[in-house]
Scaffold this active site. Sequence first.
Site, PDB file in Angstrom:
ATOM      1  N   LEU A 365     -17.093  -9.256  -5.484  1.00  0.00           N
ATOM      2  CA  LEU A 365     -16.979  -8.272  -5.883  1.00  0.00           C
ATOM      3  C   LEU A 365     -15.433  -7.923  -6.113  1.00  0.00           C
ATOM      4  CD1 LEU A 365     -19.216  -5.475  -6.580  1.00  0.00           C
ATOM      5  CD2 LEU A 365     -17.325  -4.658  -4.500  1.00  0.00           C
ATOM      6  N   HIS A 366     -15.382  -7.148  -8.241  1.00  0.00           N
ATOM      7  CA  HIS A 366     -14.242  -6.715  -8.227  1.00  0.00           C
ATOM      8  C   HIS A 366     -13.756  -5.737  -9.247  1.00  0.00           C
ATOM      9  CE1 HIS A 366     -15.541 -10.036 -11.253  1.00  0.00           C
ATOM     10  NE2 HIS A 366     -14.688  -8.814 -12.043  1.00  0.00           N
ATOM     11  N   MET A 367     -13.088  -4.319  -8.787  1.00  0.00           N
ATOM     12  CA  MET A 367     -13.113  -3.535  -9.818  1.00  0.00           C
ATOM     13  C   MET A 367     -11.915  -3.712 -10.964  1.00  0.00           C
ATOM     14  SD  MET A 367     -12.097   0.253  -8.668  1.00  0.00           S
ATOM     15  CE  MET A 367     -10.657   0.386  -8.070  1.00  0.00           C
TER      16      MET A 367
END
Length: 451
Positions: A365-367
Amino acid sequence: MTSNPSKRRKIVKKFVDEKKQIIRLGFPSISTKFAEFPIDIAADIGCEVIKEFLRLHRGLDFELVMIEQDSKVLNAFELKWKEIKDDLDAFKFQTKNGNLLQLKSDFGIECRFIVAETTWRMKPGTNQLNKQIFDAVGSRLHEELKRLYPNPGVVGEAYPVQIPKDSDLHIDEGIEQIIFVVSPNMNPSRPDPVSLGKAKELLKKTYHSMLNAFWELKIGQEYRPITTKKEKGSAFDILMKSASKSSFKTSAESSKRILPKVGGKGWTNVLLPYCQSPETFPKSEVYYYDDELVIIYDKYPKAKKHLLVIPRKYIDNIEELKKQDLQLVRALKEKGQCVIEKMKQENPKLFFRMGFHAVPGLRQLHMHVISQDFISPSLKHKKHWNSFTTEFFKDAEEIEKILEERGEIKFNKEYYENLLKSPLKCHLCDTKSIKFIPDLKKHLEEHWNES
């Protein structure tokens, strides 16, 4: 409109009830009264900044309302807006001839946030509206303003203050926060006058600060204005320390996960080593890290500023998030906002979005935290462009809302992947005649040079 006051109040109440989900900012024209800023130039600057802001926050539940009693000012803004608006933005910005402190009473428009001008001294009575606000709320407003901002204000900055819930402005009009802005002055008979050139620069900054403060308050963030007092340490360290301790916990399933072993050099695994051992990477790659997350520079940035905020605990992708992970999403947003604030201080021209790809290409997960100039040699293909300027890019606020309401994230992969094939279209002016990436990049450079 009906002349029966009782019936009129019922009509107004019904209108307010229907519109109560809309969060509004009410504001006057900045610097066009006592500061003697030329009205036409002020309208040009104000409308351009408003349009840019609306472009970056499309499809969201908010409105901007400019309230003026000066018909010349209203006409100037209305003419400029008619000239530059497009159909998608038009309904989000409106002008009214009236009193900013009586919007709900007179028009049925409830503005939870309103703007008032002040000087760097931030004393009551700077102008007529300022005086009316302080008279309506009482001495508690000035006391709170001085408590929050004991140092002199900076021209071009915004200083939000929450008003007491038992004040008439809150009870009768629904106003929750006053955003005081230190506006530029050109009137030689008032303190600290500046030239037209400097005033134009500062007025643009003031509108940016006003809208940024509104946006951060709207999404539940704390807006941290600049003051004349300098704190020790780098700006980024100060912001990170002042951000609340995240100490987030992921859902029961994800909290038991550990990072998988990184085998081979597959592209989809490139983020995992940063989560495992961020301290082994140079500062040119790792922007920040702590026990719970790491912020890295995107290796192939698609804009002047492009970073990734990544939890160190393993969560493969966005669809593995559950309602219990809301605290995690909020922690990522908070740290991302700190990064944005620092970078905007370094270059006020930059505007940012932070969010997730609906169908990510990398494990973990990465923003994304990405500036909206999209000027970069790494922006080479249509899919690069569409992955950040169509629905394929999901704002962090939207993901948070989906988790709150549904408890899970489910996207139609085929639908979103088809968006990557969409025709090229400028995200700032809706120019649709762009066929090739080199032409788009030239067009974006023109926007940057004009801003």
